[in-house]
Motif scaffolding. Structure first.
Motif, PDB file in Angstrom:
ATOM      1  N   TYR A 182      -4.183   9.135 -10.654  1.00  0.00           N
ATOM      2  CA  TYR A 182      -3.569  10.294 -10.009  1.00  0.00           C
ATOM      3  C   TYR A 182      -2.388  10.774 -10.840  1.00  0.00           C
ATOM      4  CZ  TYR A 182      -6.066   8.251  -6.049  1.00  0.00           C
ATOM      5  OH  TYR A 182      -7.035   7.703  -5.234  1.00  0.00           O
ATOM      6  N   ARG A 202       0.828  -1.204   0.000  1.00  0.00           N
ATOM      7  CA  ARG A 202       0.000   0.000   0.000  1.00  0.00           C
ATOM      8  C   ARG A 202       0.868   1.262   0.000  1.00  0.00           C
ATOM      9  NH1 ARG A 202      -5.302  -0.632   3.948  1.00  0.00           N
ATOM     10  NH2 ARG A 202      -6.226  -2.463   2.911  1.00  0.00           N
ATOM     11  N   ARG A 215       0.895   5.475   0.637  1.00  0.00           N
ATOM     12  CA  ARG A 215       0.255   6.666   1.205  1.00  0.00           C
ATOM     13  C   ARG A 215       0.927   7.899   0.606  1.00  0.00           C
ATOM     14  NH1 ARG A 215       0.487   3.122   5.752  1.00  0.00           N
ATOM     15  NH2 ARG A 215       2.632   3.813   6.130  1.00  0.00           N
ATOM     16  N   LYS A 268      -4.112  10.320   0.673  1.00  0.00           N
ATOM     17  CA  LYS A 268      -4.672   9.127   0.056  1.00  0.00           C
ATOM     18  C   LYS A 268      -3.918   7.883   0.539  1.00  0.00           C
ATOM     19  CE  LYS A 268      -7.346  11.594  -2.706  1.00  0.00           C
ATOM     20  NZ  LYS A 268      -8.826  11.606  -2.566  1.00  0.00           N
ATOM     21  N   GLU A 269      -4.640   6.776   0.566  1.00  0.00           N
ATOM     22  CA  GLU A 269      -4.033   5.467   0.784  1.00  0.00           C
ATOM     23  C   GLU A 269      -4.581   4.540  -0.290  1.00  0.00           C
ATOM     24  OE1 GLU A 269      -3.257   2.021   4.179  1.00  0.00           O
ATOM     25  OE2 GLU A 269      -4.448   3.796   4.653  1.00  0.00           O
ATOM     26  N   VAL A 270      -3.685   3.948  -1.072  1.00  0.00           N
ATOM     27  CA  VAL A 270      -4.106   3.174  -2.233  1.00  0.00           C
ATOM     28  C   VAL A 270      -3.324   1.885  -2.338  1.00  0.00           C
ATOM     29  CG1 VAL A 270      -4.657   5.312  -3.484  1.00  0.00           C
ATOM     30  CG2 VAL A 270      -2.418   4.216  -3.807  1.00  0.00           C
ATOM     31  N   ARG A 286      -8.915   4.526  -9.223  1.00  0.00           N
ATOM     32  CA  ARG A 286      -8.692   5.951  -9.408  1.00  0.00           C
ATOM     33  C   ARG A 286      -7.385   6.165 -10.183  1.00  0.00           C
ATOM     34  NH1 ARG A 286     -13.219   6.088  -7.892  1.00  0.00           N
ATOM     35  NH2 ARG A 286     -14.141   7.369  -6.206  1.00  0.00           N
ATOM     36  N   TYR A 338      -1.945  14.538  -1.824  1.00  0.00           N
ATOM     37  CA  TYR A 338      -2.343  14.790  -3.208  1.00  0.00           C
ATOM     38  C   TYR A 338      -3.001  16.152  -3.337  1.00  0.00           C
ATOM     39  CZ  TYR A 338      -3.944  13.794  -7.938  1.00  0.00           C
ATOM     40  OH  TYR A 338      -4.134  13.833  -9.289  1.00  0.00           O
ATOM     41  N   TRP A 388      -6.067   1.319  -6.739  1.00  0.00           N
ATOM     42  CA  TRP A 388      -7.331   1.058  -6.045  1.00  0.00           C
ATOM     43  C   TRP A 388      -7.328   1.881  -4.756  1.00  0.00           C
ATOM     44  CZ3 TRP A 388     -11.826  -1.545  -6.904  1.00  0.00           C
ATOM     45  CH2 TRP A 388     -12.638  -1.826  -5.803  1.00  0.00           C
ATOM     46  N   GLU A 389      -8.259   2.840  -4.660  1.00  0.00           N
ATOM     47  CA  GLU A 389      -8.293   3.691  -3.475  1.00  0.00           C
ATOM     48  C   GLU A 389      -9.047   2.992  -2.345  1.00  0.00           C
ATOM     49  OE1 GLU A 389     -10.144   7.909  -2.059  1.00  0.00           O
ATOM     50  OE2 GLU A 389      -9.173   7.865  -4.030  1.00  0.00           O
TER      51      GLU A 389
END
Length: 324
Positions: A197, A153, A155, A168-170, A195, A158, A187-188
């Motif tokens: 970015y 993951r 972080r 954000k954490e994705v 998503r 943004y 994937w958010e």
């Protein structure tokens, strides 16, 4: 006398200077006998290095092989390669950005600290003028690429297109270089959805989060997904127009990121398109060079009317002075 492994590396370094060496010269450089040089050359050949015999001087040179063997670089060569790769990851040469990023990650992983310091100092002092695109730091690309590779993951802070900031954490899936910009497809966690970015708008935070199981890519392919998102959804002005020809005939005229075609019937299709102004929408639509009907929005209808008036006024029949 050098140990065998160190001597092989030294021999390889000498051969990579792209000059022909006599066996006697190599023996003198390495401090060994001619017989030892011949054995070492045979070992290099077994490892996949194409060492050719040179007639006339009883010597050797490194030739071209069918596969690329490992290379030895001195400090200056390694620094030059790293700078070139960092420049390429900025999108200055299209088509090889992702390969450059992978090569840069491998090189910086084994680069001695003294070279890392020199590379960072050089990056701080070199100013590069780019076209009107957001600047992406190679360190950010490397951090994101590493998280994608490790399935960890990510972080980051943004900044969206209006200046709003969020954290954000994705689950990062892929980095894509698209129209001279870098995008992260992920994937958010909060939204529980895919998503995209812009990398020049995000600031990765460390350390990365826990590992995750990879998901199937959206739309079956991240490039298709990104193209759909950028063609309309991410723009402040969006439009839908009816094109009076079938989608199959017009598909080659719709460049990546321009818009998405939707079949209607054998005579027409819909184009969903986005841009930063009604004027930009009008030239994108007219560039397709086919008859069309504007469905929405009202701002585009007025822009098309203004464009039609200008074009009509520019013709000789409407402006006799223009024909003289």
């Amino acid at each position: 006398m050098l140990e065998t492994s160190a001597r092989l590396l030294r021999l390889l370094s000498l051969l990579q200077t792209h000059r022909e060496w006599s066996g006697a010269d190599l023996a003198g450089k390495l401090g060994v006998s001619g017989r030892t040089v011949r054995r070492d050359v045979d070992r290099l050949r077994e490892l996949g290095y194409p060492v050719d015999a040179v007639q006339g001087i009883a010597g050797y040179r490194l030739g071209a092989g069918s596969a690329l063997p490992p290379l030895l670089l001195d400090d200056e060569e390694a620094l030059a390669v790293a700078v070139g790769l960092r420049t390429t990851t900025g999108g200055t040469v299209t088509g090889i950005e992702e390969a450059s990023l992978r090569a840069l990650a491998k090189l910086e992983q084994v680069m001695p600290s003294r070279l890392r310091y020199r590379l960072q100092a050089l990056q701080r002092t070199v100013v590069r003028v780019e076209p009107g695109t957001g600047r992406v730091e190679p360190d950010a690309l490397l951090a994101i690429s590493d998280a994608c590779h490790r399935r960890e993951r990510l972080r980051f802070d943004y900044t969206n297109h209006t200046g709003g900031q969020s954290r954000k954490e994705v689950e990062p899936h892929a980095l894509v270089n698209f129209n001279r910009r870098w995008y992260l497809v992920a994937w958010e966690i909060t939204a529980q959805d895919w998503r995209t970015y812009r990398v020049d708008r995000l600031d990765p935070r460390t350390p990365t989060g826990p590992r995750f199981e990879p998901r199937d890519p959206p739309d079956g392919d991240v490039v298709t997904f990104l193209s759909h998102r950028l063609s309309s959804g991410a723009w402040p002005f969006r439009a839908t127009v009816t094109l009076h020809r079938p989608a199959a005939e017009l598909a080659e005229r719709i460049w990546a990121g321009m818009g998405v075609l939707e079949d209607v019937d054998e005579h027409s299709c819909l184009l969903h398109v986005g841009a930063d102004s009604p004027w930009a929408l009008s030239w994108m639509i007219t560039s397709i060079d086919t008859d069309f009907t504007v469905v929405e929005p009202p701002e585009l209808v007025e822009q098309i009317r203004n464009l039609a008036r200008r074009c009509t006024a520019a013709t000789p029949a409407a402006n006799p002075a223009a024909s003289q």
